[in-house]
Design a protein around this motif. Structure first.
Motif, PDB file in Angstrom:
ATOM      1  N   THR A 129       0.832  -1.208   0.000  1.00 29.88           N
ATOM      2  CA  THR A 129       0.000   0.000   0.000  1.00 29.88           C
ATOM      3  C   THR A 129       0.863   1.253   0.000  1.00 29.88           C
ATOM      4  O   THR A 129       0.634   2.184  -0.769  1.00 29.88           O
ATOM      5  N   ILE A 171      -2.195   8.397   1.918  1.00 30.39           N
ATOM      6  CA  ILE A 171      -2.264   7.234   2.784  1.00 30.39           C
ATOM      7  C   ILE A 171      -2.758   7.743   4.129  1.00 30.39           C
ATOM      8  O   ILE A 171      -2.160   8.652   4.709  1.00 30.39           O
ATOM      9  N   ASP A 207      -5.214   7.042   7.990  1.00 31.04           N
ATOM     10  CA  ASP A 207      -5.880   6.205   8.981  1.00 31.04           C
ATOM     11  C   ASP A 207      -7.307   6.738   9.008  1.00 31.04           C
ATOM     12  O   ASP A 207      -7.575   7.787   9.608  1.00 31.04           O
ATOM     13  N   ASN A 223      -6.859   2.272   3.419  1.00 34.16           N
ATOM     14  CA  ASN A 223      -5.892   3.277   3.845  1.00 34.16           C
ATOM     15  C   ASN A 223      -5.496   4.244   2.738  1.00 34.16           C
ATOM     16  O   ASN A 223      -4.632   5.080   2.949  1.00 34.16           O
TER      17      ASN A 223
END
Length: 138
Positions: free
Chosen positions: A9, A112, A114, A130
């Motif tokens: 990722t 990217i 949370d 994510n």
């Protein structure tokens, strides 16, 4: 998230950001990295309109559509043709990029994140997602 998936990722998102920035590189490029871990943004990039158009004209959006379906979130502009009353977004990564590029000042942010910290909620639908694309149409 398993280590292998996390590394993949990160690598894909970093590659997206670097590739998008290289398409818009030049004297007028406005590549703006964003790092705000306290707000849930670990690595992001703000693309201006010309960089968004360059990204749209590359093969990259079509190549990452499946990845985005599996690992990403799209925060679409409320005026988008893909916005709906049921809070479900009926757009792929390439659709959102294409629509933003079609507007005179349209742009996107890619990062990217949370999602639990960014959106201050921990929904099951966010788990494992994510990657974030934020679309602006003006």
């Amino acid at each position: 998230m398993r280590i292998r998936a996390a590394v993949a990722t990160l690598g894909i998102a970093a590659g997206l950001a670097a590739t998008a920035a290289s398409f818009g590189a030049g004297q007028a490029a406005a590549f703006q990295p964003v790092i705000e871990p306290q707000n849930g943004v670990y690595l992001g990039v703000t693309l201006d309109h010309s960089e968004t158009v360059a990204l749209r004209n590359s093969p990259l959006p079509g190549m990452v559509d499946q990845l985005w379906r599996d690992r990403g979130l799209i925060d679409i502009d409320p005026r988008s043709l893909y916005a709906s009353d049921d809070d479900v977004i009926y757009a792929d990564f390439s659709d959102a990029i294409d629509e933003a590029a079609a507007f005179r000042y349209g742009s996107v942010n890619i990062g990217i994140v949370d999602p639990a910290r960014l959106y201050e909620m921990n929904l099951p639908a966010f788990q494992g997602r994510n990657l974030l694309l934020v679309q602006f149409l003006d």
